[in-house]
Design a protein around this motif. Structure first.
Motif, PDB file in Angstrom:
ATOM      1  N   ASP A 437       0.802  -1.224   0.000  1.00  0.00           N
ATOM      2  CA  ASP A 437       0.000   0.000   0.000  1.00  0.00           C
ATOM      3  C   ASP A 437       0.833   1.272   0.000  1.00  0.00           C
ATOM      4  OD1 ASP A 437      -2.367  -1.618   0.297  1.00  0.00           O
ATOM      5  OD2 ASP A 437      -1.854  -1.847   2.416  1.00  0.00           O
ATOM      6  N   LYS A 438       2.082   1.188   0.427  1.00  0.00           N
ATOM      7  CA  LYS A 438       2.928   2.376   0.508  1.00  0.00           C
ATOM      8  C   LYS A 438       3.207   2.949  -0.868  1.00  0.00           C
ATOM      9  CE  LYS A 438       5.818   1.376   4.586  1.00  0.00           C
ATOM     10  NZ  LYS A 438       7.194   1.067   5.017  1.00  0.00           N
ATOM     11  N   PRO A 439       3.508   4.237  -0.921  1.00  0.00           N
ATOM     12  CA  PRO A 439       4.052   4.780  -2.172  1.00  0.00           C
ATOM     13  C   PRO A 439       5.392   4.127  -2.475  1.00  0.00           C
ATOM     14  CG  PRO A 439       3.404   6.537  -0.641  1.00  0.00           C
ATOM     15  CD  PRO A 439       3.365   5.254   0.131  1.00  0.00           C
ATOM     16  N   SER A 440       5.883   4.313  -3.663  1.00  0.00           N
ATOM     17  CA  SER A 440       7.203   3.791  -4.027  1.00  0.00           C
ATOM     18  C   SER A 440       8.273   4.507  -3.209  1.00  0.00           C
ATOM     19  CB  SER A 440       7.441   3.995  -5.518  1.00  0.00           C
ATOM     20  OG  SER A 440       7.499   5.374  -5.821  1.00  0.00           O
ATOM     21  N   PRO A 441       9.482   3.940  -3.119  1.00  0.00           N
ATOM     22  CA  PRO A 441      10.519   4.513  -2.244  1.00  0.00           C
ATOM     23  C   PRO A 441      10.761   6.001  -2.424  1.00  0.00           C
ATOM     24  CG  PRO A 441      11.224   2.363  -3.001  1.00  0.00           C
ATOM     25  CD  PRO A 441       9.938   2.662  -3.723  1.00  0.00           C
TER      26      PRO A 441
END
Length: 893
Positions: A437-441
């Motif tokens: 679910d996180k944005p990309s790094p």
């Protein structure tokens, strides 16, 4: 985890060149798990369980030792109390895992279990295979650039992430994750805050501070787009010869248990609160199990502790860390009673996943699976079957390992259910970490916030940690604290050397080849002293060699000296004498003391060491350990404020006992619940918990002057060291080489352009080697270790390198018997004239024959090799370093 050293064999005319308060822990840990540690701290009248090297074992004790040795072979799962998982089972999460798993091919599953290193894969490899994770080893950087910026780290993280979720080639869109060794801050990144190494933090004995340090480390790691930290190390060190001693918090498992809980919470957040939010990273409790207890402190060696001691001493860091919700555990290189942990099903599955209730994943250490019997770096079904979930597989070995694992499942050597269990564990951790679910790094909340790297508030905490880690061991006539208005001479090669004060795992793997300019924002110990003194109207002069201006004699000299940086096996030594054979720092102390200048010694080290002579020449002595980037914290404690009031008192207490002799390497405080009898005569020079402060009465001081300076080397009992008897002995491995290539042996037959080698039977099966040199070029066969080994004990006495050898035909060219140390040293002796064709003979050559100006017996990488350009067939067996020369030993002047 580490980057492997491989000696260079490029020129074989040269042959070889290559607390959280404890009550908080108790709320998380079942009472049964901490039972038996509750009395650890009671020294008075406590049973003796650890005997120092100089003590004599009474007959009754010897009987008990034998009983314990017999008991080691019997596994008793009931020794390991049942622990509930820190996180309750979530049916919704488990349904997600099962649903995703059901859509995956075998190839996709195995890819989740492969963890390559950034120097050995490309972005296209990630797109094609979809690795579940990857890492950077010590000394590995984006673009192979030591000075890579945070933007470079983020860019690489983003590229690998995007490739991992691109399903165009592998059909998988599961996000990958990046693991890194951030073991005392984000230590691979230029400009990061570097905290004291664990041994210093153990002396501080402040779990709340540890949690702060871990939380700061998490933030600085996340700035660079990385998800996962290979920390904490929770080894309980029993033998200070071990090169990783400084990675241990204490010889007392209670401190390790409490610290493990604290650092895991600091990295990951609290299970009941901010667990794995966008301010936290995954942690890894390592190395499971017993890495701090190997025989003779040999890195990656054998721990022969009883099962009770394995739990009561070595497992307590896992009691704490798993109770805090650690999501990964790293398997250890070491063996337990001869069985490599990477292949030990009982410990990895029955104990860790069963009794400890661990539902995260087990990751291997740097090709550690390749050390399991019957395995290579490219193939190891045994490790998977034992319970390893992720192969850490740097170098090009990742590709054959990937394909071999798939083949082993298809052949039934690995059950598909075991693969599914491993991948389920990996997916469980990824879901909990929010990776789906996180944005990309590059787009995460802390990513790119470079102001957090080395932020002043972070450095303030590191400076506090330095102050609290310092241990005052001697303070004759209350010389300390010093007035900052004095004329101060600062000497010693560690005084203005941030790399040396930071130790290993600092920018480079070994912490070597660094300059002060590699540490922007940091302060050396001298810089802190200079700033403190000059701001108060005093003067501070740096003279590394201690040169004194006769016209401006200093009021006091502060000498900062100690061990050179090292990591892992490179730091292994064979006794604890400081600067053995090269007492240059002692000479510096004597030079200053002889001029009537009061001397304050600040000792930089990764372990307690035998420094009796240095104690004798010091008016005050401070154990500073490896303080990291904030050297100014030392001056905070050594000096008063301009008005003469103490700014910060000494708080540190020894978390490791201090040795009374160089040979007293296993001196550890007694533990009530241990079956180890070796603490029977606990008699250190300075006991566990010792440390003075500015309120200490003279009666509290242990006398550290007039100490014996006899290193006892003449009375040290040496035993023969077998290198190859029936089989190659750990930690050595056999190799063959030409002038340009070297390869290790992984089968019973091997060859190169100069020779062919195979196993043969002399007395018992495969107890010898048969080598055919073809005479076309220089060929070599020998033994090699990944790390240099300390052979000084042998070089100081009448010892010899011996072997049994048979030559089948007369020699017309030299046959070189040699040894090699790290760097450009490879002395050799021509034995062609000593061997008689057609018969086995024992040959013994004095180690004096290998002594030369460049030979360093403290760093032996190859203790034995044979090399020749002759066309000859020969056999050899029984290669031994003899502690006592035989009558027929070949002598050299």
């Amino acid at each position: 985890m580490r980057t492997e050293i491989t000696p260079n064999f490029a020129d074989l005319g040269h042959v070889i060149s290559n607390l959280i308060p404890a009550t908080r822990v108790a709320l998380m840990v079942s009472a049964a798990l901490v039972l038996g540690l509750s009395a650890c701290g009671q020294q008075k009248d406590s049973p003796s369980v650890m005997l120092d090297d100089q003590a004599n074992i009474e007959p009754s004790v010897a009987i008990k030792v034998n009983e314990i040795a017999s008991a080691k072979a019997i596994k008793d799962i009931n020794i390991w109390p049942q622990q509930a998982p820190a996180i309750n089972v979530n049916p919704e999460l488990e349904h997600k895992i099962a649903t995703l798993l059901a859509t995956m091919t075998l190839e996709q599953k195995v890819a989740q279990m492969i963890q390559p290193e950034i120097r050995d894969i490309t972005v296209e490899d990630m797109r094609k295979y979809g690795f579940g994770s990857y890492l950077n080893g010590g000394g590995a950087y984006p673009n192979n650039d030591k000075h890579a910026t945070p933007a470079d780290w983020i860019a690489l993280a983003e590229q690998f992430y995007q490739a991992s979720i691109d399903d165009s080639l592998d059909g998988s869109s599961i996000p990958t994750m990046w693991g890194t060794d951030a073991v005392h801050g984000h230590n691979n990144v230029i400009g990061a805050t570097l905290f004291p190494h664990n041994i210093g933090l153990g002396a501080a004995n402040n779990p709340q501070l540890i949690e702060q340090i871990a939380a700061i480390t998490a933030k600085e790691v996340m700035v660079t787009g990385i998800d996962w930290v290979f920390a904490p190390t929770v080894a309980v060190v029993r033998d200070d010869r071990w090169g990783r001693t400084y990675e241990g918090y204490s010889e007392d498992p209670r401190i390790v248990r409490d610290y493990s809980f604290a650092i895991v919470e600091g990295l990951q957040g609290a299970v009941t609160g901010d667990f794995l939010t966008d301010q936290h990273v995954l942690s890894t409790v390592k190395h499971f199990l017993g890495d701090g207890g190997t025989e003779k402190g040999i890195d990656q060696g054998d721990n022969i502790a009883s099962e009770q001691d394995l739990y009561a001493i070595h497992a307590q860091g896992y009691v704490g860390g798993l109770s805090a919700g650690a999501q990964s555990v790293m398997a250890s290189f070491n063996s337990w009673n001869g069985e490599k942990i990477h292949g030990n099903k009982y410990l990895l599955t029955d104990v860790l996943k069963g009794r400890f209730g661990f539902d995260g994943f087990v990751v291997g250490d740097w090709n550690g699976h390749g050390q399991v019997d019957g395995c290579t770096n490219e193939s190891c079904a045994q490790a998977v079957n034992a319970g390893l979930d992720i192969f850490m597989v740097p170098t090009a070995a990742w590709k054959p390992l990937y394909h071999n694992t798939i083949d082993q499942v298809n052949r039934g050597e690995i059950a598909l259910s075991r693969i599914d269990d491993a991948v389920s564990r990996i997916l469980r951790v990824k879901f909990r970490a929010g990776l789906f679910d996180k944005p990309s790094p590059a787009n995460r909340p802390l990513s790119g916030k470079t102001e957090l790297i080395g932020q002043q508030s972070h450095r303030d905490v590191a400076r506090q940690a330095v102050r609290e880690s310092l241990v005052l061991l001697k303070n004759k006539q209350n010389l300390l604290p010093l007035s900052p208005k004095l004329n101060v001479l600062v000497a010693g090669d560690a005084a203005d050397n941030i790399g040396k004060q930071s130790g290993g795992w600092t920018i480079t793997w070994q912490g070597t080849d660094n300059q002060n300019s590699d540490f922007p924002g940091a302060s050396s110990i001298f810089a802190g002293i200079k700033n403190t003194v000059e701001n108060a109207g005093g003067s501070a002069t740096l003279s590394v060699n201690g040169e004194v201006d006769a016209a401006n004699k200093p009021d006091v000299a502060i000498v900062v000296f100690g061990e050179e940086p090292y990591a892992e096996g490179n730091g292994d030594i064979d006794n604890l004498e400081y600067q053995r054979g090269d007492k240059r720092d002692l000479a510096l102390l004597k030079k200053l003391a002889s001029q009537g200048i009061p001397v304050v010694s600040v000792f930089i080290s990764g372990r307690p060491m035998w420094v009796n002579a240095e104690f004798n020449q010091s008016d005050a002595f401070v154990a500073a350990w490896l303080p990291g980037s904030e050297g100014n914290g030392v001056a905070d404690v050594l000096f008063t404020n301009p008005e003469g009031k103490v700014q910060y008192d000494f708080k540190g207490k020894l978390s490791f006992s201090w040795p009374a002799t160089p040979q007293q390497t296993t001196v550890n405080r007694p533990l009530d619940n241990s079956s180890d009898v070796a603490a029977k005569a606990y008699s250190p020079l300075l006991p566990y918990g010792y440390g003075l402060d500015y309120q200490s009465n003279l009666s509290e001081h242990i006398r550290l002057e007039g100490l014996s300076e006899d290193n006892l080397s003449a009375t040290q009992t040496l035993e023969d060291l077998a290198l190859f008897e029936r089989a190659v002995k750990s930690p050595w491995s056999m190799f063959i080489a030409t002038a340009t290539q070297r390869e290790g042996l992984s089968s019973s037959v091997a060859s190169n352009s100069a020779l062919t080698i195979r196993t043969m039977d002399r007395v018992v099966q495969e107890d010898a080697r048969l080598v055919k040199f073809n005479g076309t070029e220089l060929g070599t066969v020998g033994l090699l270790s990944n790390f240099p080994r300390d052979f000084r004990a042998f070089s100081d006495t009448k010892t010899a390198l011996s072997l049994s050898i048979k030559v089948d035909n007369p020699l017309t060219h030299p046959l070189w018997l040699g040894m090699a140390c790290e760097g450009e040293c490879r002395p050799q002796y021509d034995i062609a004239g000593l061997v008689k064709p057609g018969e086995w003979q024992n040959l013994s050559v004095s180690l004096n024959c290998f002594k030369q100006d460049t030979m360093d017996f403290s760093k032996i990488v190859s203790p034995f090799y044979l090399a020749t350009t002759a066309k000859v067939q020969l056999s050899f067996s029984d290669v031994v370093i003899q502690a006592h020369q035989q009558q027929d030993t070949v002598q050299c002047d």
